[in-house]
Design a protein around this motif. Sequence first.
Motif, PDB file in Angstrom:
ATOM      1  N   VAL A 114     -11.388  23.052  15.204  1.00  0.00           N
ATOM      2  CA  VAL A 114     -10.402  22.111  15.729  1.00  0.00           C
ATOM      3  C   VAL A 114     -10.561  21.913  17.354  1.00  0.00           C
ATOM      4  CG1 VAL A 114      -8.205  21.376  15.874  1.00  0.00           C
ATOM      5  CG2 VAL A 114      -9.056  22.310  13.582  1.00  0.00           C
ATOM      6  N   LEU A 115     -10.545  23.173  17.927  1.00  0.00           N
ATOM      7  CA  LEU A 115     -10.504  23.105  19.196  1.00  0.00           C
ATOM      8  C   LEU A 115     -12.125  22.581  19.631  1.00  0.00           C
ATOM      9  CD1 LEU A 115      -8.802  26.747  20.038  1.00  0.00           C
ATOM     10  CD2 LEU A 115      -7.910  24.466  20.075  1.00  0.00           C
ATOM     11  N   GLU A 116     -13.146  22.954  19.156  1.00  0.00           N
ATOM     12  CA  GLU A 116     -14.287  22.333  19.444  1.00  0.00           C
ATOM     13  C   GLU A 116     -14.571  20.963  19.289  1.00  0.00           C
ATOM     14  OE1 GLU A 116     -18.104  22.390  21.127  1.00  0.00           O
ATOM     15  OE2 GLU A 116     -16.669  23.917  21.092  1.00  0.00           O
ATOM     16  N   ALA A 117     -13.949  20.356  18.390  1.00  0.00           N
ATOM     17  CA  ALA A 117     -13.756  19.196  18.002  1.00  0.00           C
ATOM     18  C   ALA A 117     -13.129  18.383  19.245  1.00  0.00           C
ATOM     19  CB  ALA A 117     -13.394  18.753  16.759  1.00  0.00           C
ATOM     20  N   SER A 118     -12.152  18.827  19.487  1.00  0.00           N
ATOM     21  CA  SER A 118     -11.028  18.188  20.512  1.00  0.00           C
ATOM     22  C   SER A 118     -11.941  18.321  21.899  1.00  0.00           C
ATOM     23  CB  SER A 118      -9.927  18.996  20.651  1.00  0.00           C
ATOM     24  OG  SER A 118      -9.159  18.370  21.704  1.00  0.00           O
ATOM     25  N   ARG A 119     -12.484  19.311  22.202  1.00  0.00           N
ATOM     26  CA  ARG A 119     -13.228  19.456  23.404  1.00  0.00           C
ATOM     27  C   ARG A 119     -14.315  18.729  23.857  1.00  0.00           C
ATOM     28  NH1 ARG A 119     -12.651  26.134  23.197  1.00  0.00           N
ATOM     29  NH2 ARG A 119     -10.405  26.307  24.019  1.00  0.00           N
ATOM     30  N   SER A 120     -15.146  18.489  22.411  1.00  0.00           N
ATOM     31  CA  SER A 120     -16.224  17.669  22.482  1.00  0.00           C
ATOM     32  C   SER A 120     -15.813  16.153  22.543  1.00  0.00           C
ATOM     33  CB  SER A 120     -17.154  17.841  20.965  1.00  0.00           C
ATOM     34  OG  SER A 120     -17.613  19.128  21.020  1.00  0.00           O
ATOM     35  N   ALA A 121     -14.680  15.691  21.968  1.00  0.00           N
ATOM     36  CA  ALA A 121     -14.380  14.313  22.106  1.00  0.00           C
ATOM     37  C   ALA A 121     -13.837  14.017  23.586  1.00  0.00           C
ATOM     38  CB  ALA A 121     -13.414  14.046  20.878  1.00  0.00           C
ATOM     39  N   ASN A 122     -13.175  15.092  24.167  1.00  0.00           N
ATOM     40  CA  ASN A 122     -12.170  14.904  25.254  1.00  0.00           C
ATOM     41  C   ASN A 122     -12.688  15.897  26.394  1.00  0.00           C
ATOM     42  OD1 ASN A 122      -9.795  12.964  24.022  1.00  0.00           O
ATOM     43  ND2 ASN A 122     -10.090  14.552  22.721  1.00  0.00           N
ATOM     44  N   PRO A 123     -13.984  15.686  26.802  1.00  0.00           N
ATOM     45  CA  PRO A 123     -14.512  16.664  27.985  1.00  0.00           C
ATOM     46  C   PRO A 123     -13.500  16.240  29.460  1.00  0.00           C
ATOM     47  CG  PRO A 123     -15.909  14.641  27.477  1.00  0.00           C
ATOM     48  CD  PRO A 123     -14.884  14.841  26.549  1.00  0.00           C
ATOM     49  N   ASN A 124     -13.355  17.437  29.778  1.00  0.00           N
ATOM     50  CA  ASN A 124     -12.446  17.541  31.126  1.00  0.00           C
ATOM     51  C   ASN A 124     -11.260  16.892  31.043  1.00  0.00           C
ATOM     52  OD1 ASN A 124     -15.222  18.152  32.617  1.00  0.00           O
ATOM     53  ND2 ASN A 124     -15.629  15.864  32.541  1.00  0.00           N
ATOM     54  N   ARG A 125     -10.709  17.282  29.908  1.00  0.00           N
ATOM     55  CA  ARG A 125      -9.109  16.851  29.666  1.00  0.00           C
ATOM     56  C   ARG A 125      -8.492  18.087  29.203  1.00  0.00           C
ATOM     57  NH1 ARG A 125      -9.382  10.777  26.550  1.00  0.00           N
ATOM     58  NH2 ARG A 125     -10.553   9.714  28.499  1.00  0.00           N
ATOM     59  N   PRO A 126      -7.085  17.982  29.182  1.00  0.00           N
ATOM     60  CA  PRO A 126      -6.247  19.322  28.902  1.00  0.00           C
ATOM     61  C   PRO A 126      -6.780  19.520  27.461  1.00  0.00           C
ATOM     62  CG  PRO A 126      -4.958  17.787  30.014  1.00  0.00           C
ATOM     63  CD  PRO A 126      -6.150  17.053  29.764  1.00  0.00           C
ATOM     64  N   ALA A 127      -6.833  20.785  27.040  1.00  0.00           N
ATOM     65  CA  ALA A 127      -6.852  21.345  25.635  1.00  0.00           C
ATOM     66  C   ALA A 127      -5.464  20.883  24.771  1.00  0.00           C
ATOM     67  CB  ALA A 127      -7.085  22.888  25.736  1.00  0.00           C
ATOM     68  N   LEU A 128      -5.722  20.941  23.518  1.00  0.00           N
ATOM     69  CA  LEU A 128      -4.561  20.600  22.694  1.00  0.00           C
ATOM     70  C   LEU A 128      -3.585  21.954  22.820  1.00  0.00           C
ATOM     71  CD1 LEU A 128      -6.506  19.737  19.344  1.00  0.00           C
ATOM     72  CD2 LEU A 128      -4.903  18.340  20.764  1.00  0.00           C
ATOM     73  N   THR A 129      -2.277  21.694  22.722  1.00  0.00           N
ATOM     74  CA  THR A 129      -1.487  22.861  22.910  1.00  0.00           C
ATOM     75  C   THR A 129      -1.414  23.673  21.435  1.00  0.00           C
ATOM     76  OG1 THR A 129       0.291  21.585  21.941  1.00  0.00           O
ATOM     77  CG2 THR A 129       0.176  21.504  24.424  1.00  0.00           C
ATOM     78  N   VAL A 130      -0.910  24.723  21.721  1.00  0.00           N
ATOM     79  CA  VAL A 130      -0.767  25.489  20.307  1.00  0.00           C
ATOM     80  C   VAL A 130      -0.045  24.632  19.213  1.00  0.00           C
ATOM     81  CG1 VAL A 130       0.151  27.654  19.368  1.00  0.00           C
ATOM     82  CG2 VAL A 130      -0.766  27.724  21.512  1.00  0.00           C
ATOM     83  N   ASN A 131       1.186  24.251  19.793  1.00  0.00           N
ATOM     84  CA  ASN A 131       1.937  23.535  18.673  1.00  0.00           C
ATOM     85  C   ASN A 131       1.020  22.335  18.103  1.00  0.00           C
ATOM     86  OD1 ASN A 131       3.871  25.479  18.859  1.00  0.00           O
ATOM     87  ND2 ASN A 131       5.001  23.980  20.298  1.00  0.00           N
TER      88      ASN A 131
END
Length: 370
Positions: A134-151
């Motif tokens: 999930v984290l990798e999918a978010s980072r790949s789609a949103n480079p240079n943007r904040p990471a998803l929060t834990v919640n």
Amino acid sequence: LVQAVERATRAGIIVVVAAGNVGADKDGDAGYAGITSPGNAPSALTVGAVDTAGTVDHLDDRIAWFSSRGPSWYDGYAKPDVVAPGAGLVSNAARFAKLYQSYPELIKKGDTKFAILSGTSMAAAVTTGVVSVVLEASRSANPNRPALTVNAVKAILQYTALPLVDDRGEPYDALTQGTGEVNAIGAAQLASVIDPSMPAGTPWASHLVNPVTTLGGATYAWSQSIVWGGRLIAGSNIVWSNSALFASNIVWGTALADADNIVWGTAAVFDNIVWGTNIVWASNIVWGGRLLGLQLDADNIVWGTMRGDGDNIVWGTLNGDNIVWGTLSEGDNIVWGTNIVWGTLQDAGDLLSGRSDGDNVVWGTLKGGF
């Protein structure tokens, strides 16, 4: 341990915790309130176990008999959050470890480099892998943007989870499966369309995703809900818009007192899981020393009908005494039945006035006919 989990969460670390393996007694009877530290940490991603029957088909997946059920002991949080495969999992073997050497039956036949284990710890490991995806999918789609929060990650996993049913085709309750079995495909798909940089209260998905996942040629609907504290929150707008509840400084399950200031969307529906008018797992539940809204001196009071045969099953301790089924040597009821176990209220007048003389009532018939 719970404090450490919460501190780690505030620091942005996603903590995945096994729910525990006390979901049933030696006879296989299911028991509730078996999730303890650190699985009772509100912000932990607490994971129960699923037996997949070794198939790709989702319809034959069942909650593993040993998987601990909620609510969390003493705290009363609705746990687990999700469930994941945890029965008969094959993984790399630590061949010089005592476990490997003491239990040769765990070694995979034909290949001693692998071992087969079951438990919610295995399910937690599977879920940790899903979180990484999930984290990798978010980072790949949103480079240079904040990471998803834990919640936010926890909400994504719950929202995309696939609800399970038992052998009768009846849905497992939320204290047994959370919102369902982790769905790596759906969770990664949802994470990839969310822009974590969007402010709270605004839409943050680039587009809506059809809330279904196809596995083995069959299509399954997502849960489209999350468990927040003791409430099941369902609705089309739960994760499609950013919420103040996903912020890093929010403890999972809290802040509902400020619900008027929190944007869930008009489609959100709140149902009580552990207590209130909509109770999932028992006909009557009182937790934390309250009976009918009156404060008692008891530490924990729980009662209700858990199974079709009228037995009540609750795991844990009460004032140092184990609450498990059985009978006293004199033949009196020790845990359930129509008799009061840990003491009696003196009469209905004491109940109505909120006085109890410090006696603990577990379940049964109160004196005075009340």
